[in-house]
Design a protein around this motif. Structure first.
Motif, PDB file in Angstrom:
ATOM      1  N   GLN A 195     -24.669  16.244   2.794  1.00 26.74           N
ATOM      2  CA  GLN A 195     -26.123  16.195   2.664  1.00 26.74           C
ATOM      3  C   GLN A 195     -26.805  16.284   4.023  1.00 26.74           C
ATOM      4  N   GLN A 196     -26.181  15.702   5.033  1.00 25.47           N
ATOM      5  CA  GLN A 196     -26.742  15.711   6.383  1.00 25.47           C
ATOM      6  C   GLN A 196     -26.468  17.031   7.105  1.00 25.47           C
ATOM      7  N   GLY A 197     -25.619  17.878   6.519  1.00 26.38           N
ATOM      8  CA  GLY A 197     -25.276  19.147   7.142  1.00 26.38           C
ATOM      9  C   GLY A 197     -24.399  18.995   8.378  1.00 26.38           C
ATOM     10  N   LYS A 198     -23.640  17.930   8.421  1.00 29.64           N
ATOM     11  CA  LYS A 198     -22.777  17.660   9.584  1.00 29.64           C
ATOM     12  C   LYS A 198     -21.563  18.566   9.575  1.00 29.64           C
ATOM     13  N   ASN A 199     -21.055  18.845  10.763  1.00 29.52           N
ATOM     14  CA  ASN A 199     -19.775  19.515  10.907  1.00 29.52           C
ATOM     15  C   ASN A 199     -19.093  18.945  12.143  1.00 29.52           C
ATOM     16  N   GLY A 200     -17.863  19.325  12.362  1.00 27.81           N
ATOM     17  CA  GLY A 200     -17.108  18.788  13.486  1.00 27.81           C
ATOM     18  C   GLY A 200     -15.959  17.929  13.007  1.00 27.81           C
ATOM     19  N   ARG A 201     -15.639  16.913  13.809  1.00 29.30           N
ATOM     20  CA  ARG A 201     -14.475  16.073  13.519  1.00 29.30           C
ATOM     21  C   ARG A 201     -14.870  14.598  13.517  1.00 29.30           C
ATOM     22  N   ILE A 202     -14.363  13.890  12.509  1.00 32.10           N
ATOM     23  CA  ILE A 202     -14.590  12.450  12.384  1.00 32.10           C
ATOM     24  C   ILE A 202     -13.237  11.775  12.264  1.00 32.10           C
ATOM     25  N   ILE A 203     -13.075  10.664  12.944  1.00 32.10           N
ATOM     26  CA  ILE A 203     -11.864   9.858  12.818  1.00 32.10           C
ATOM     27  C   ILE A 203     -12.157   8.818  11.733  1.00 32.10           C
ATOM     28  N   PHE A 204     -11.511   8.964  10.584  1.00 31.46           N
ATOM     29  CA  PHE A 204     -11.807   8.109   9.429  1.00 31.46           C
ATOM     30  C   PHE A 204     -11.551   6.633   9.723  1.00 31.46           C
ATOM     31  N   THR A 205     -10.534   6.343  10.527  1.00 31.64           N
ATOM     32  CA  THR A 205     -10.225   4.935  10.842  1.00 31.64           C
ATOM     33  C   THR A 205     -11.304   4.293  11.700  1.00 31.64           C
ATOM     34  N   GLU A 206     -12.210   5.088  12.252  1.00 32.54           N
ATOM     35  CA  GLU A 206     -13.317   4.536  13.033  1.00 32.54           C
ATOM     36  C   GLU A 206     -14.545   4.251  12.172  1.00 32.54           C
ATOM     37  N   VAL A 207     -14.570   4.794  10.959  1.00 28.05           N
ATOM     38  CA  VAL A 207     -15.729   4.586  10.087  1.00 28.05           C
ATOM     39  C   VAL A 207     -15.382   3.817   8.818  1.00 28.05           C
ATOM     40  N   ASN A 208     -14.102   3.529   8.613  1.00 31.39           N
ATOM     41  CA  ASN A 208     -13.691   2.809   7.408  1.00 31.39           C
ATOM     42  C   ASN A 208     -12.806   1.629   7.791  1.00 31.39           C
ATOM     43  N   GLU A 209     -13.265   0.443   7.481  1.00 27.15           N
ATOM     44  CA  GLU A 209     -12.578  -0.795   7.864  1.00 27.15           C
ATOM     45  C   GLU A 209     -11.173  -0.888   7.280  1.00 27.15           C
ATOM     46  N   LEU A 210     -11.027  -0.557   6.011  1.00 26.57           N
ATOM     47  CA  LEU A 210      -9.725  -0.654   5.371  1.00 26.57           C
ATOM     48  C   LEU A 210      -8.749   0.375   5.937  1.00 26.57           C
ATOM     49  N   ALA A 211      -9.208   1.602   6.139  1.00 24.06           N
ATOM     50  CA  ALA A 211      -8.341   2.629   6.728  1.00 24.06           C
ATOM     51  C   ALA A 211      -7.904   2.214   8.133  1.00 24.06           C
ATOM     52  N   HIS A 212      -8.812   1.601   8.868  1.00 26.42           N
ATOM     53  CA  HIS A 212      -8.471   1.117  10.216  1.00 26.42           C
ATOM     54  C   HIS A 212      -7.368   0.061  10.145  1.00 26.42           C
ATOM     55  N   LEU A 213      -7.506  -0.867   9.230  1.00 26.96           N
ATOM     56  CA  LEU A 213      -6.511  -1.929   9.077  1.00 26.96           C
ATOM     57  C   LEU A 213      -5.147  -1.351   8.658  1.00 26.96           C
ATOM     58  N   ILE A 214      -5.149  -0.449   7.698  1.00 24.53           N
ATOM     59  CA  ILE A 214      -3.904   0.174   7.236  1.00 24.53           C
ATOM     60  C   ILE A 214      -3.246   0.938   8.386  1.00 24.53           C
ATOM     61  N   PHE A 215      -4.045   1.672   9.145  1.00 21.78           N
ATOM     62  CA  PHE A 215      -3.507   2.444  10.269  1.00 21.78           C
ATOM     63  C   PHE A 215      -2.919   1.524  11.337  1.00 21.78           C
ATOM     64  N   ASP A 216      -3.611   0.436  11.614  1.00 24.21           N
ATOM     65  CA  ASP A 216      -3.126  -0.523  12.611  1.00 24.21           C
ATOM     66  C   ASP A 216      -1.775  -1.106  12.196  1.00 24.21           C
ATOM     67  N   ILE A 217      -1.646  -1.481  10.941  1.00 19.89           N
ATOM     68  CA  ILE A 217      -0.379  -2.014  10.433  1.00 19.89           C
ATOM     69  C   ILE A 217       0.689  -0.920  10.450  1.00 19.89           C
ATOM     70  N   TYR A 218       0.331   0.280  10.024  1.00 20.86           N
ATOM     71  CA  TYR A 218       1.256   1.416   9.962  1.00 20.86           C
ATOM     72  C   TYR A 218       1.865   1.708  11.342  1.00 20.86           C
ATOM     73  N   ARG A 219       1.029   1.652  12.383  1.00 25.55           N
ATOM     74  CA  ARG A 219       1.504   1.956  13.734  1.00 25.55           C
ATOM     75  C   ARG A 219       2.450   0.900  14.286  1.00 25.55           C
ATOM     76  N   THR A 220       2.298  -0.354  13.858  1.00 25.44           N
ATOM     77  CA  THR A 220       3.062  -1.438  14.472  1.00 25.44           C
ATOM     78  C   THR A 220       4.152  -2.023  13.586  1.00 25.44           C
ATOM     79  N   TRP A 221       4.117  -1.751  12.304  1.00 26.78           N
ATOM     80  CA  TRP A 221       5.077  -2.347  11.373  1.00 26.78           C
ATOM     81  C   TRP A 221       6.419  -1.639  11.455  1.00 26.78           C
ATOM     82  N   GLU A 222       7.461  -2.418  11.427  1.00 26.46           N
ATOM     83  CA  GLU A 222       8.813  -1.868  11.361  1.00 26.46           C
ATOM     84  C   GLU A 222       9.488  -2.445  10.130  1.00 26.46           C
TER      85      GLU A 222
END
Length: 152
Positions: free
Chosen positions: A59-86
């Protein structure tokens, strides 16, 4: 984190770049991907948030690149765990996600209290949005617990 695929294979959690209408790139979107039949699906608890973001950006006519983990709290948390969990850790990915989700929700509630005490409506709105994103994981967990209770 794993999930059963419709083909019988296992789906692994990973993060992908999603290209929307050829003009917008959303990076670090959590998805499940099947090793057997190349089937992919967006992580269920963030699917609605991703759709809302795409609709808003369109709707805003945006283009380019967005990092989803920077705009979504849950995705950020999942990514943080994913990177560090063994896998050798004592907690499963799911158990760690559940624990960290509770911790993050408590932190956000504390921050909301501070924002309210400061009468900062902008900050309160931002925190409310983050809490809404985190609530998706709680709803999914409660739904799966209900299904397990009624499965015979």
């Amino acid at each position: 984190m794993y999930k059963q695929c419709h083909c019988g294979g296992m789906m692994n959690l990973s993060f992908r770049l999603v290209i929307f209408e050829g003009v917008l790139e959303i990076d670090r979107v959590p998805i499940y991907e099947c090793e057997l039949d190349c089937y992919h699906e967006v992580f269920p608890a963030i699917k609605a948030d991703l759709k809302a973001l795409l609709s808003s950006l369109k709707q805003q006519g945006k283009n380019g690149r967005i990092i989803f983990t920077e705009v979504n709290e849950l995705a950020h948390l999942i990514f943080d765990i994913y990177r560090t969990w063994e896998q050798s850790e004592s907690l499963s990915f799911e158990a760690l996600l559940e624990r960290k989700s509770g911790e993050r929700i408590n932190l956000l509630l504390d921050l909301y209290g501070c924002a309210k005490a400061m009468n900062d409506s902008g900050w309160m709105g931002d925190i409310s949005n983050r809490l809404a994103q985190m609530s998706n994981i709680v709803k999914d967990r409660q739904f799966s617990e209900e299904n397990q209770r009624f499965t015979y």
